[in-house]
Scaffold this motif. Sequence first.
Motif, short mmCIF file in Angstrom:
data_model
loop_
_atom_site.label_atom_id
_atom_site.label_comp_id
_atom_site.label_asym_id
_atom_site.label_seq_id
_atom_site.Cartn_x
_atom_site.Cartn_y
_atom_site.Cartn_z
N ARG A 124 0.85 -1.19 0.00
CA ARG A 124 0.00 0.00 0.00
C ARG A 124 0.89 1.24 0.00
O ARG A 124 1.83 1.35 0.78
N VAL A 125 0.57 2.17 -0.89
CA VAL A 125 1.40 3.36 -1.04
C VAL A 125 0.54 4.61 -1.18
O VAL A 125 -0.67 4.54 -1.42
N ARG A 126 1.21 5.76 -1.02
CA ARG A 126 0.58 7.06 -1.24
C ARG A 126 1.42 7.82 -2.26
O ARG A 126 2.65 7.72 -2.27
N VAL A 127 0.73 8.57 -3.12
CA VAL A 127 1.42 9.36 -4.14
C VAL A 127 1.91 10.67 -3.51
O VAL A 127 1.14 11.38 -2.86
N LEU A 128 3.19 10.98 -3.72
CA LEU A 128 3.80 12.14 -3.07
C LEU A 128 3.68 13.43 -3.88
O LEU A 128 3.72 14.52 -3.31
N ALA A 129 3.58 13.33 -5.20
CA ALA A 129 3.59 14.54 -6.02
C ALA A 129 2.92 14.26 -7.35
O ALA A 129 2.60 13.12 -7.69
N GLY A 130 2.70 15.33 -8.13
CA GLY A 130 2.09 15.18 -9.44
C GLY A 130 0.58 15.27 -9.37
O GLY A 130 -0.01 15.58 -8.33
N PRO A 131 -0.11 15.00 -10.49
CA PRO A 131 -1.57 15.16 -10.55
C PRO A 131 -2.35 14.22 -9.63
O PRO A 131 -3.51 14.49 -9.33
N PHE A 132 -1.71 13.13 -9.18
CA PHE A 132 -2.40 12.18 -8.31
C PHE A 132 -1.95 12.31 -6.85
O PHE A 132 -2.14 11.39 -6.05
N LYS A 133 -1.36 13.43 -6.50
CA LYS A 133 -0.82 13.64 -5.15
C LYS A 133 -1.85 13.30 -4.07
O LYS A 133 -3.01 13.69 -4.16
N ASP A 134 -1.39 12.55 -3.06
CA ASP A 134 -2.18 12.14 -1.88
C ASP A 134 -3.15 11.00 -2.15
O ASP A 134 -3.82 10.54 -1.22
N MET A 135 -3.25 10.53 -3.38
CA MET A 135 -4.06 9.34 -3.62
C MET A 135 -3.36 8.13 -3.01
O MET A 135 -2.13 8.10 -2.89
N GLU A 136 -4.15 7.14 -2.63
CA GLU A 136 -3.61 5.92 -2.05
C GLU A 136 -4.02 4.72 -2.89
O GLU A 136 -5.07 4.73 -3.53
N GLY A 137 -3.19 3.69 -2.86
CA GLY A 137 -3.52 2.50 -3.63
C GLY A 137 -2.57 1.37 -3.33
O GLY A 137 -1.80 1.41 -2.36
N VAL A 138 -2.62 0.36 -4.17
CA VAL A 138 -1.79 -0.83 -4.02
C VAL A 138 -0.95 -1.01 -5.27
O VAL A 138 -1.47 -0.88 -6.39
N VAL A 139 0.33 -1.29 -5.09
CA VAL A 139 1.21 -1.52 -6.23
C VAL A 139 0.98 -2.94 -6.74
O VAL A 139 1.04 -3.91 -5.99
N LYS A 140 0.70 -3.04 -8.03
CA LYS A 140 0.44 -4.33 -8.66
C LYS A 140 1.47 -4.57 -9.75
O LYS A 140 1.74 -3.70 -10.57
N LYS A 141 2.06 -5.76 -9.76
CA LYS A 141 3.06 -6.10 -10.77
C LYS A 141 2.42 -6.84 -11.93
O LYS A 141 1.62 -7.75 -11.75
N GLU A 142 2.77 -6.42 -13.15
CA GLU A 142 2.35 -7.11 -14.36
C GLU A 142 3.60 -7.37 -15.19
O GLU A 142 4.06 -6.50 -15.91
N GLY A 143 4.15 -8.56 -15.04
CA GLY A 143 5.42 -8.85 -15.70
C GLY A 143 6.50 -8.01 -15.07
O GLY A 143 6.71 -8.02 -13.86
N ARG A 144 7.18 -7.22 -15.89
CA ARG A 144 8.23 -6.35 -15.38
C ARG A 144 7.70 -4.98 -14.98
O ARG A 144 8.42 -4.18 -14.39
N GLU A 145 6.45 -4.69 -15.33
CA GLU A 145 5.89 -3.38 -15.05
C GLU A 145 5.15 -3.36 -13.72
O GLU A 145 4.61 -4.36 -13.27
N GLU A 146 5.17 -2.19 -13.09
CA GLU A 146 4.40 -1.97 -11.87
C GLU A 146 3.35 -0.90 -12.14
O GLU A 146 3.63 0.11 -12.78
N ARG A 147 2.15 -1.15 -11.65
CA ARG A 147 1.09 -0.16 -11.78
C ARG A 147 0.45 0.07 -10.42
O ARG A 147 0.47 -0.81 -9.56
N LEU A 148 -0.11 1.26 -10.26
CA LEU A 148 -0.80 1.58 -9.02
C LEU A 148 -2.29 1.37 -9.23
O LEU A 148 -2.87 1.88 -10.19
N VAL A 149 -2.91 0.60 -8.34
CA VAL A 149 -4.35 0.40 -8.39
C VAL A 149 -4.99 1.26 -7.31
O VAL A 149 -4.75 1.07 -6.12
N VAL A 150 -5.77 2.25 -7.75
CA VAL A 150 -6.55 3.07 -6.82
C VAL A 150 -7.90 2.39 -6.67
O VAL A 150 -8.67 2.30 -7.63
#
Length: 200
Positions: A124-150
């Motif tokens: 579980r992580v929180r976004v520190l900066a950028g357009p999604f700042k302060d959103m929370e979600g879970v890091v999901k791995k897809e192969g070599r890529e990581e995506r954030l699931v809100v």
Amino acid sequence: MTNEEKKNGCWYAVYVRSRYEKKVHQYLLEKGLSSFLPLIETLRQWSDRKKRVEEPLIRGYVFVHINYHKEHVHVLETDGVVKFIGIGKTPSVISERDIDWLKRLAHEPDAIGETVVSIPVGKRVRVLAGPFKDMEGVVKKEGREERLVVYFDSIMQGVQITIAPELLAPIEKASLEQSPETKKPGRHEVESAIRHMAHS
């Protein structure tokens, strides 16, 4: 739900018939009800052409801000509406935070991936900066890529977004009072990460 919230109204999610999201949204507005449908612009490919079209961020859902006891019947009588989302006969109130997150997600279509119907297991992580700042979600791995699931618990739906890992911090460490371990990324790191998002 407080008495003040009951009086002033709350956000609720309604489940609608397939491909009826835009119609239901328009019907609700015509009834004088407050309706919100997060849309994202996507590029569709046909055999002879390409075209940019607006599609629902989360298919099958429209959000309404109403005094439930006074106005829920007007919503249910709207063509295309199936039901309110909730537990049993009790509709789930959608928080203002979740509505804000949906609005912000809809404004960044290039970062949006597929929706998910179950919350993935991960950090579980929180976004520190950028357009999604302060959103929370879970890091999901897809192969070599990581995506954030809100993930939105109230509607049991999640949205995957592509985001630079430098902009994420574990929930248990991210706070308003930054400790040495959770120091925010520097300006150059943030700018570099945002440029990476824009060109990925």
